[in-house]
Motif scaffolding. Structure first.
Motif, PDB file in Angstrom:
ATOM      1  N   ALA A   3     -21.393  21.227  63.062  1.00 47.00           N
ATOM      2  CA  ALA A   3     -20.417  22.447  63.319  1.00 47.00           C
ATOM      3  C   ALA A   3     -20.396  23.351  61.928  1.00 47.00           C
ATOM      4  N   SER A   4     -20.202  24.499  61.931  1.00 43.39           N
ATOM      5  CA  SER A   4     -19.932  25.338  60.653  1.00 43.39           C
ATOM      6  C   SER A   4     -18.918  26.289  60.859  1.00 43.39           C
ATOM      7  N   GLY A   5     -18.462  26.653  59.668  1.00 51.94           N
ATOM      8  CA  GLY A   5     -17.361  27.732  59.865  1.00 51.94           C
ATOM      9  C   GLY A   5     -16.171  27.205  58.650  1.00 51.94           C
ATOM     10  N   SER A   6     -14.859  27.680  58.945  1.00 53.85           N
ATOM     11  CA  SER A   6     -14.068  27.421  57.845  1.00 53.85           C
ATOM     12  C   SER A   6     -12.609  26.764  58.881  1.00 53.85           C
ATOM     13  N   THR A   7     -11.976  26.097  58.117  1.00 52.79           N
ATOM     14  CA  THR A   7     -10.824  25.598  58.679  1.00 52.79           C
ATOM     15  C   THR A   7      -9.560  25.559  57.654  1.00 52.79           C
ATOM     16  N   THR A   8      -8.223  25.753  57.653  1.00 53.49           N
ATOM     17  CA  THR A   8      -7.339  25.556  57.063  1.00 53.49           C
ATOM     18  C   THR A   8      -6.649  24.174  57.227  1.00 53.49           C
ATOM     19  N   ILE A   9      -6.610  23.433  56.100  1.00 50.83           N
ATOM     20  CA  ILE A   9      -6.002  22.134  56.139  1.00 50.83           C
ATOM     21  C   ILE A   9      -4.481  22.138  55.467  1.00 50.83           C
ATOM     22  N   THR A  10      -3.533  21.720  56.264  1.00 57.60           N
ATOM     23  CA  THR A  10      -2.180  21.802  55.742  1.00 57.60           C
ATOM     24  C   THR A  10      -1.852  20.351  55.588  1.00 57.60           C
ATOM     25  N   VAL A  11      -1.392  19.888  54.373  1.00 59.35           N
ATOM     26  CA  VAL A  11      -0.787  18.809  54.297  1.00 59.35           C
ATOM     27  C   VAL A  11       0.792  18.995  54.145  1.00 59.35           C
ATOM     28  N   THR A  12       1.501  18.084  54.686  1.00 57.15           N
ATOM     29  CA  THR A  12       2.985  18.130  54.847  1.00 57.15           C
ATOM     30  C   THR A  12       3.480  16.728  54.527  1.00 57.15           C
ATOM     31  N   ALA A  13       4.533  16.782  53.568  1.00 57.17           N
ATOM     32  CA  ALA A  13       5.196  15.470  52.910  1.00 57.17           C
ATOM     33  C   ALA A  13       6.816  15.877  53.435  1.00 57.17           C
ATOM     34  N   THR A  14       7.240  14.843  54.144  1.00 54.67           N
ATOM     35  CA  THR A  14       8.604  14.741  54.780  1.00 54.67           C
ATOM     36  C   THR A  14       9.311  13.628  54.355  1.00 54.67           C
ATOM     37  N   ASP A  15      10.478  13.703  53.633  1.00 54.68           N
ATOM     38  CA  ASP A  15      11.258  12.441  53.082  1.00 54.68           C
ATOM     39  C   ASP A  15      12.431  12.140  54.326  1.00 54.68           C
ATOM     40  N   SER A  16      12.998  10.980  54.012  1.00 50.35           N
ATOM     41  CA  SER A  16      13.876  10.539  55.099  1.00 50.35           C
ATOM     42  C   SER A  16      15.072  11.428  55.369  1.00 50.35           C
ATOM     43  N   GLU A  17      15.402  12.220  54.452  1.00 49.75           N
ATOM     44  CA  GLU A  17      16.356  13.220  54.885  1.00 49.75           C
ATOM     45  C   GLU A  17      15.893  14.611  55.507  1.00 49.75           C
ATOM     46  N   GLY A  18      14.420  14.462  55.941  1.00 51.69           N
ATOM     47  CA  GLY A  18      14.006  15.384  56.859  1.00 51.69           C
ATOM     48  C   GLY A  18      13.653  16.756  56.157  1.00 51.69           C
ATOM     49  N   GLU A  19      13.974  16.698  54.774  1.00 48.30           N
ATOM     50  CA  GLU A  19      13.340  17.695  53.905  1.00 48.30           C
ATOM     51  C   GLU A  19      11.797  17.656  53.651  1.00 48.30           C
ATOM     52  N   SER A  20      11.060  18.759  53.738  1.00 46.64           N
ATOM     53  CA  SER A  20       9.600  18.812  53.620  1.00 46.64           C
ATOM     54  C   SER A  20       8.986  19.652  52.602  1.00 46.64           C
ATOM     55  N   ALA A  21       7.761  19.670  52.254  1.00 36.28           N
ATOM     56  CA  ALA A  21       7.071  20.621  51.560  1.00 36.28           C
ATOM     57  C   ALA A  21       5.432  20.582  52.064  1.00 36.28           C
ATOM     58  N   THR A  22       4.966  21.784  51.836  1.00 35.53           N
ATOM     59  CA  THR A  22       3.551  21.973  52.526  1.00 35.53           C
ATOM     60  C   THR A  22       2.712  22.412  51.540  1.00 35.53           C
ATOM     61  N   GLU A  23       1.310  22.054  51.484  1.00 36.67           N
ATOM     62  CA  GLU A  23       0.347  22.624  50.920  1.00 36.67           C
ATOM     63  C   GLU A  23      -1.063  22.886  51.699  1.00 36.67           C
ATOM     64  N   SER A  24      -1.569  23.982  51.453  1.00 33.40           N
ATOM     65  CA  SER A  24      -2.528  24.295  52.482  1.00 33.40           C
ATOM     66  C   SER A  24      -3.771  24.800  51.488  1.00 33.40           C
ATOM     67  N   PHE A  25      -4.932  24.449  52.008  1.00 29.36           N
ATOM     68  CA  PHE A  25      -6.163  24.946  51.311  1.00 29.36           C
ATOM     69  C   PHE A  25      -7.180  24.914  52.530  1.00 29.36           C
ATOM     70  N   ASP A  26      -8.313  25.469  52.190  1.00 29.83           N
ATOM     71  CA  ASP A  26      -9.660  25.933  52.955  1.00 29.83           C
ATOM     72  C   ASP A  26     -10.547  25.006  52.890  1.00 29.83           C
ATOM     73  N   ILE A  27     -11.378  24.729  53.720  1.00 31.88           N
ATOM     74  CA  ILE A  27     -12.600  24.075  53.817  1.00 31.88           C
ATOM     75  C   ILE A  27     -13.686  24.662  54.702  1.00 31.88           C
ATOM     76  N   THR A  28     -14.797  25.105  53.862  1.00 34.25           N
ATOM     77  CA  THR A  28     -15.690  25.926  54.648  1.00 34.25           C
ATOM     78  C   THR A  28     -17.065  25.181  54.678  1.00 34.25           C
ATOM     79  N   LEU A  29     -17.597  25.079  55.709  1.00 37.86           N
ATOM     80  CA  LEU A  29     -18.982  24.538  55.961  1.00 37.86           C
ATOM     81  C   LEU A  29     -19.954  25.398  56.058  1.00 37.86           C
ATOM     82  N   ASN A  30     -21.060  25.829  55.402  1.00 36.59           N
ATOM     83  CA  ASN A  30     -21.987  26.877  55.591  1.00 36.59           C
ATOM     84  C   ASN A  30     -23.114  26.341  56.110  1.00 36.59           C
ATOM     85  N   ASP A  31     -23.779  27.183  56.939  1.00 38.02           N
ATOM     86  CA  ASP A  31     -25.121  26.290  57.412  1.00 38.02           C
ATOM     87  C   ASP A  31     -26.316  27.269  57.412  1.00 38.02           C
ATOM     88  N   VAL A  32     -27.611  26.893  57.407  1.00 37.98           N
ATOM     89  CA  VAL A  32     -28.795  27.801  57.327  1.00 37.98           C
ATOM     90  C   VAL A  32     -29.753  26.982  58.270  1.00 37.98           C
TER      91      VAL A  32
END
Length: 204
Positions: A64-93
């Motif tokens: 496979a090739s193309g791009s995807t956005t990876i989202t990392v989500t951290a959630t504590d015991s109180e239900g509060e959460s934070a997210t961080e997103s970044f892209d991974i691209t796989l190029n092909d030839v």
């Protein structure tokens, strides 16, 4: 976490990151998801940790090739959460030729030899060793054209394509050139009968 770019077939290094919380003794739930599961599936995203130090490993879908956005989500015991997103691209030839062996005729214009190309970026072609005299390579398209001017036996060539993203592919083929056969002139022969054993030597 910074965006990442790879070539298809590259090995991936784990991604290290930290997660801090106001109450570090409270367990956190940290998960990762992919926006393009045709490239990286959620089940192929694995997170491990030692305290607040986390590590994400991942595997792409074969071929496979193309791009995807990876989202990392951290959630504590109180239900509060934070997210961080970044892209991974796989190029092909990838390049291919209609055949793997070519025999050309000296002093005759050749049918252009044009590779088919699948790529995710602008490409530059090169070839080794040098083509026979009279032939040239278009470094932008990979097309070989011209009129060979010297005879040459079959030689192995390597055609290489490189994209502006740094991905490469190579293709091996053989190419030779032949001149048209030539028959030396033969003089007229007159023999008196009954001589039937005359021999004519011909050089080609």
């Amino acid at each position: 976490i910074s965006d990442l770019s790879f070539c298809v077939g590259d090995s991936f290094s784990p991604i290290d990151f930290t997660v801090s919380d106001e109450f570090p003794e409270t367990p956190l739930t940290v998960v990762a998801t992919s926006s393009n599961t045709a490239l990286i599936q959620d089940t192929d995203l694995t997170i491990s940790n030692a305290g607040s130090d986390y590590q994400l490993t991942y595997v792409s879908v074969d071929g496979a090739s193309g791009s995807t956005t990876i989202t990392v989500t951290a959630t504590d015991s109180e239900g509060e959460s934070a997210t961080e997103s970044f892209d991974i691209t796989l190029n092909d030839v990838e390049i291919n030729l209609p055949q793997s062996d070519y025999v050309l005729v000296v002093n005759e214009v050749i049918m252009p030899i044009q590779p088919t190309e699948v790529s995710d970026g602008n490409t530059v072609f090169s070839i080794t060793p040098a083509l026979p005299a009279g032939l040239s390579l278009n470094t932008a398209t990979g097309e070989i054209t011209g009129t060979p001017t010297v005879a040459q036996g079959a030689i192995d060539y390597t055609l290489t394509v490189t994209t502006d993203t740094g991905c490469t592919d190579t293709l091996n083929f053989t190419l030779g050139t032949n001149s048209d056969p030539v028959i030396d002139p033969v003089s007229d022969i007159t023999e008196n009968c009954p001589n039937t054993d005359a021999v004519v030597n011909v050089t080609i």
